[in-house]
Design an enzyme around this catalytic site. Sequence first.
Site, mmCIF file in Angstrom:
data_model
loop_
_atom_site.group_PDB
_atom_site.id
_atom_site.type_symbol
_atom_site.label_atom_id
_atom_site.label_comp_id
_atom_site.label_asym_id
_atom_site.label_seq_id
_atom_site.Cartn_x
_atom_site.Cartn_y
_atom_site.Cartn_z
ATOM 1 N N GLU A 158 1.048 -1.307 0.078
ATOM 2 C CA GLU A 158 -0.090 0.043 -0.022
ATOM 3 C C GLU A 158 0.974 1.377 -0.140
ATOM 4 O O GLU A 158 0.434 2.213 -0.658
ATOM 5 C CB GLU A 158 -0.952 0.126 1.129
ATOM 6 C CG GLU A 158 -1.959 0.931 1.127
ATOM 7 C CD GLU A 158 -2.852 0.849 2.348
ATOM 8 O OE1 GLU A 158 -4.054 1.805 2.343
ATOM 9 O OE2 GLU A 158 -2.720 0.175 3.387
ATOM 10 N N ASP A 159 2.008 1.333 0.507
ATOM 11 C CA ASP A 159 2.725 2.524 0.915
ATOM 12 C C ASP A 159 3.946 2.380 0.206
ATOM 13 O O ASP A 159 4.834 3.561 0.241
ATOM 14 C CB ASP A 159 2.906 2.769 2.385
ATOM 15 C CG ASP A 159 1.879 2.922 3.231
ATOM 16 O OD1 ASP A 159 0.810 3.276 2.646
ATOM 17 O OD2 ASP A 159 1.772 2.728 4.406
#
Length: 725
Positions: A81-82
């Site tokens: 996600e990051d």
Amino acid sequence: MKKTLDTNINYLLELCKSFNQNSNLAKIQEAYLFAEQAHNGQFRKSGEPYVTHPLAVAMLLAELKVDDATIIAALLHDVPEDTSVSIEDVAAQFGEDVSHLVEGVTKLSKVKYVLNMEQYQVDCLRKMFLTLSQDLRVVIIKLADRLHNMRTLTAVAPEKRVRIALETMEIYAPLADRLGIWSFKWELEDLCFRHLYPLQFYKLTKELSLGQFERDELVKEMKDALGEQIVSKLQITNFEVYGRAKHLYSIFRKMERKQKTLSEIYDLFAIRVIVDKVSDCYAVLGLIHEMWKPKAGRFKDYIAAPKVNGYQSLHTTVFGVDENLIEFQIRTKSMHEQAELGFAAHWAYKDQGGSKAVNEKNMAWLARLKDLQENIHDNKEFIEGVKVDLFNQRIFVFTPRGEVKDLPEGANAIDFAFAVHSNVGYRCQGAKVNGKIVRLETPLKTGDVIEVLTTKNIIGPKRDWLRVAATVRARSRIKAWFRRQDRDANMHSGLELLERELAFFGKGKVSDLNEAKKNDLLQTFTSYKSFEDLLVAIGEGEISQRTVLKKLFSEQELLHGKVVATVRNDEVEKPQVYIQGERDVMITYAKCCLPTPPAPIIGYITRGRGVTVHTTDCRCVKNLALDRLVHASWLHPNAVTKYHVMVIIEAQDRVGLLRDILQELARYNVNVVNLRIHPRDELGNVRDEMVVEIVSVDQITAVLDSILSITGVLRAYQMVEAQSL
């Protein structure tokens, strides 16, 4: 900071090894280094390197004694996600099990939460968490992730702090309670209490600290006294007794609920006794009641009747030293492990000669979870067994504003539109799911965001929506619309359907029904005021014509009815019967048993009507005069009368439709004499006309019912008047 990180990863590895001698420490360390590299250059709001967060989450989970895959997934849970690393990269490096867990956590991160949700919406979100994850380990990772975020929440802006704390109180703490992970539940609630009610939090903390010394002395005196008696009277030497302060939020909630001050709340502490056996629990309970007077109504036996999350313990409150109320909790070591770790306790490794074995308790704590095999000894098998089945028949989707809608599995945009509002359904012209235009009948999935495309004016639903709508609400609103708009058309359609059904069973026409029969129907179907209303209901699909027919005629009358079909006399040879060796005898076939070849038969000489033929096992034969029974046999024992019947099938066209229909016909041993397929219409529907050979009403009825169950089939019926193809 580097030195601190090294210390923490070493602590994590030692912790994993302490409860699982076969833990893959090299893989766990590899996952940490992978996450450290992926998050390189990223920092938390507190200024710490971002990798400190997944490392802390992994340590929280290691304290719950979870499996290696869960710890590795915790270290990697923010990577896709990051960072630029994809879920495919995670799968290639660490396997499918880990990648599925990481992907599940990523999905949960996208679930929307809106401040001041109604309780119904909150309940839907909790269910959604369990449904979306498909593996409860995902929820445990998410709970640990939220617990560490709550511990470091002071670094976040005040307004965001309140939103996160409220979300945690309404969603995450109840989930921890549901899964029985009390160590998470209590800490989450106390941290939320601190940020949601800061004044009450600090006031209560200060008030509790004032009497802390006196309470500690009281608890110590009672612990020591009980410990001595357990050894001397019960001869139990392997036990633990210790005091535990009640959690701040539970004290605050009790003060609010009972409208009392802190000085009026007596049971601020509990004494916990941990023993080896269940029998010891009850022995200690009796001893406590001997030493101190129990308070009436404050005894609970959660061993005999565990809580739904699996919690087991004996609770009793007594008047202790100086009449102070003290609560005792008595449990075994395994019960204590279940209480602290909850669901995660089932992955706790036992020292059994180096072998891995999970806790063998059956998962009775989740009332609607599918039944698990008892005494499961394989960790992977157990994990498969606890995949979420709690809400597998519901989906939870969002409006563009973040409102949650609870729908049955298989629901589509039509159901969603009517779930929002009837007028939205009536004005629906299309739908977007997650920003993309889709067909209205496309099934929705948990987590989808649906936008209904509407017109300014109410246009109304389409009739084929009745076929694809999955919810009762949607279907009832659609039927109500057509009930208002097309009463005459529905009445005509209902009349036609009932006429066909009557003709199929050889029961005449609707016009042949007298007023008495019509009134009998209205007495049965009391929601309709007139026979015309009943016809409208048939036309709308609210009630089937077969249901009406079964109220008009008995099952015996329908089974012995005439099959409507056209067949030339020279096409099928009629069965003939020998009576005592003679074939030119006037015969009739008994209606009680409808004899057909090759069933064994017997004749009965009647007065004036020749010989009546029965099957030999007919119940009526037992009551006939023996001197009038005669031998009978079929002229062609293997001959079976066959009727040619035209069947009409209307369906949504798709690949394999005709194959499925022919397979059903073959399953019932029905031969297709002729077949015509009409071109597909503008709605994508086709009409198949086929002449088939049948031998009885029961056979064609069963065939039509079976065809109707085929995916895509809208109607399947017999033509009253046969047509040549």
